[in-house]
Motif scaffolding. Structure first.
Motif, PDB file in Angstrom:
ATOM      1  N   GLY A 100       0.784  -1.234   0.000  1.00  0.00           N
ATOM      2  CA  GLY A 100       0.000   0.000   0.000  1.00  0.00           C
ATOM      3  C   GLY A 100       0.810   1.274   0.000  1.00  0.00           C
ATOM      4  N   ASN A 101       1.901   1.331  -0.759  1.00  0.00           N
ATOM      5  CA  ASN A 101       2.744   2.527  -0.768  1.00  0.00           C
ATOM      6  C   ASN A 101       2.390   3.529  -1.867  1.00  0.00           C
ATOM      7  OD1 ASN A 101       4.692   1.917   1.413  1.00  0.00           O
ATOM      8  ND2 ASN A 101       5.169   0.164   0.108  1.00  0.00           N
ATOM      9  N   THR A 105      -1.187   3.158  -3.313  1.00  0.00           N
ATOM     10  CA  THR A 105      -2.597   3.169  -2.919  1.00  0.00           C
ATOM     11  C   THR A 105      -2.794   2.045  -1.913  1.00  0.00           C
ATOM     12  OG1 THR A 105      -3.171   3.833  -5.187  1.00  0.00           O
ATOM     13  CG2 THR A 105      -4.975   3.159  -3.748  1.00  0.00           C
ATOM     14  N   GLY A 106      -3.491   2.313  -0.846  1.00  0.00           N
ATOM     15  CA  GLY A 106      -3.713   1.291   0.160  1.00  0.00           C
ATOM     16  C   GLY A 106      -4.364   0.051  -0.421  1.00  0.00           C
ATOM     17  N   ASN A 148      -4.952  14.184   2.605  1.00  0.00           N
ATOM     18  CA  ASN A 148      -4.870  13.186   1.544  1.00  0.00           C
ATOM     19  C   ASN A 148      -4.923  13.803   0.152  1.00  0.00           C
ATOM     20  OD1 ASN A 148      -6.589  11.146  -0.364  1.00  0.00           O
ATOM     21  ND2 ASN A 148      -5.208  10.014   0.990  1.00  0.00           N
ATOM     22  N   THR A 185      -0.594  10.632   1.353  1.00  0.00           N
ATOM     23  CA  THR A 185      -0.327  10.215   2.741  1.00  0.00           C
ATOM     24  C   THR A 185       0.053   8.739   2.882  1.00  0.00           C
ATOM     25  OG1 THR A 185      -2.620   9.679   3.346  1.00  0.00           O
ATOM     26  CG2 THR A 185      -1.922  11.978   3.618  1.00  0.00           C
ATOM     27  N   VAL A 186       0.566   8.111   1.821  1.00  0.00           N
ATOM     28  CA  VAL A 186       1.010   6.720   1.936  1.00  0.00           C
ATOM     29  C   VAL A 186       2.428   6.588   1.397  1.00  0.00           C
ATOM     30  CG1 VAL A 186      -1.285   5.685   1.841  1.00  0.00           C
ATOM     31  CG2 VAL A 186      -0.045   6.103  -0.286  1.00  0.00           C
ATOM     32  N   ALA A 212       4.951  10.216   2.183  1.00  0.00           N
ATOM     33  CA  ALA A 212       3.817  10.848   2.854  1.00  0.00           C
ATOM     34  C   ALA A 212       4.229  12.115   3.590  1.00  0.00           C
ATOM     35  CB  ALA A 212       3.173   9.867   3.831  1.00  0.00           C
TER      36      ALA A 212
END
Length: 428
Positions: A73-74, A76-77, A146, A153-154, A158
């Motif tokens: 999830g780096n 998109t989760g 976000n 934020t991932v 982030a």
């Protein structure tokens, strides 16, 4: 391609029919090889000219922690979910959304709060009036972090403020004091969303119940912390988007701790404003955040620090389309004001963090892409922002507690961090 299932069901026993409905199965699988590294540096706060001080005579090497991981999830989760809508006629629609986070590196579910559909579980009614939504959902204050962060934020890129507010921190540190389970999402919430046809204006209000038992008389309240008001959240977000321009402001207050018999309620009040503008060759982003840990006491303290902490942060970012790919870059900064934590008359330097992130995304198709991100973090005066958060990374620092910062002692301080993500994301 998203797979939709359309059906019409007949309610034979009642001699009537259900309205047309649709159910969609969707998801994301995102995995990366990641490297994280932190460096802690020894700081001598004692008087080096004092012959009785042995610290200058003892070698104090930097301490490095590093870790290679297969992370998730780096970009998109990772998730799997179901959503559906039923047309009720007359412009009304009923909808549901069930979405669960997954850690595809291990096959486990991502359920830090012990729920199956931890990312979202809502049911709603919508129409010309807007939408009323009930269940577990994103908070209004998180949306700005976000939407106006090019890295959303991932991953290692982030924004710094989300690394602080979304983490936990070791006992006694700033991160530990402001732990907020309602930072990203809130359970037991009721939300209202403005209708989409307001000439570019949009908005959301949310109230989340703490679901604590109230006692009358109050003296029957259990003599335990965090049982009276903790868990409540109230927030709102308003914005305007048209063409290439988008701007929004949000404010929310979450009760993160209480002690009825001590007359104490701890609030984390978050305000932020962000915006973006797409010039075509480049899209610019910016956000400013102001967070206050407020200790509300029924009996004010006298000649004693309130314990309140103020945190400010900002982000500047951009994205640049390059053929089938996209370059992403950000600079973010945060600092904490500890003057209301330190003893009266004691001056404490503000803990500060500066972070740079650079990434490239290469689209192989509409659903599949490759990405690479590198990030550098510099911590000062006791700030300790890591390169990644669990469950992906567990490296940290030999960082001091707030007590160490307000009563300076020699010791190790968080210094620098590096993070790298090399991954693939597939959406369905």
């Amino acid at each position: 391609m998203k797979k939709s299932l359309a059906f019409v069901a007949a309610l034979v026993a009642a001699g009537s029919a259900w309205a047309q409905s649709s159910i969609t199965l969707f998801g994301v699988v995102d995995a990366a090889v990641s490297y994280y590294q932190t460096n802690s540096k020894y700081v001598n706060t004692l008087n080096v000219f004092n012959p009785s001080n042995p610290a200058p005579l003892v070698p104090r090497p930097d301490v490095r922690q590093s870790q290679w991981v297969l992370s998730s999830g780096n970009y998109t989760g990772s998730r799997v979910g179901f959503r559906g809508t039923e047309d009720l006629g007359g412009g009304l629609a009923a909808s549901f959304w069930l979405e669960a986070g997954i850690a595809n590196d291990t096959g486990a579910s991502v359920t830090p709060i012990g729920v199956a559909f931890n990312r979202r579980s809502t049911v709603s009614l919508s129409g010309a009036f807007g939408e009323v939504r009930l269940g577990r959902d994103y908070t209004p204050t998180f949306w700005n972090d976000n939407v106006f962060d090019p890295f959303q934020t991932v991953g290692v890129g982030a924004v710094a403020i989300s690394m602080l507010l979304g983490g936990a921190g070791s006992a006694g540190t700033i991160g530990n004091l402001i732990v907020n389970p309602n930072y990203v999402r809130a359970s037991n919430s009721v939300s209202y969303f403005l209708p989409p046809d307001l000439g570019g204006f949009y908005g959301q209000v949310m109230y989340a119940l703490g679901e604590n038992t109230k006692y009358d008389p109050g003296t029957l309240t259990p003599d335990l912390p965090n049982t009276a008001r903790t868990g409540r959240y109230a927030g709102a977000r308003m914005g305007y988007a048209t063409g290439s321009f988008d701007v929004a402001a949000a404010y929310g207050s979450s009760v993160i701790g209480d002690n009825y018999f001590a007359g104490l309620t701890r609030y984390l009040n978050t305000g932020n404003i962000g915006g973006s503008y797409d010039f075509g060759p480049v899209k610019l982003y910016g956000e400013y955040s102001h967070v206050v840990l407020q200790n509300d006491r029924s009996v004010p303290l006298v000649l004693t620090p309130s314990g309140d902490i103020t945190i400010t942060g900002y982000l500047l970012g951009l994205t640049v389309p390059v053929g089938p790919g996209l370059i992403r870059a950000t600079y973010s900064h945060l600092q904490a004001d500890l003057k209301n934590v330190a003893p009266v008359g004691v001056s404490v330097p503000d803990p500060k963090t500066d972070k740079l992130a650079l990434g490239y995304v290469h689209n192989l198709s509409k659903r599949t892409l490759l990405y690479a991100t590198v990030a550098y973090t510099k911590n000062k005066n006791g700030a300790a922002i890591p390169p990644a958060l669990p469950p992906n990374g567990s490296v940290g620092y030999l960082s001091p507690s707030i007590a160490d910062l307000v009563n300076p002692t020699s010791g190790y301080r968080a210094d620098t961090a590096y993070g790298y993500d090399f991954g693939i994301r597939h959406a369905f």
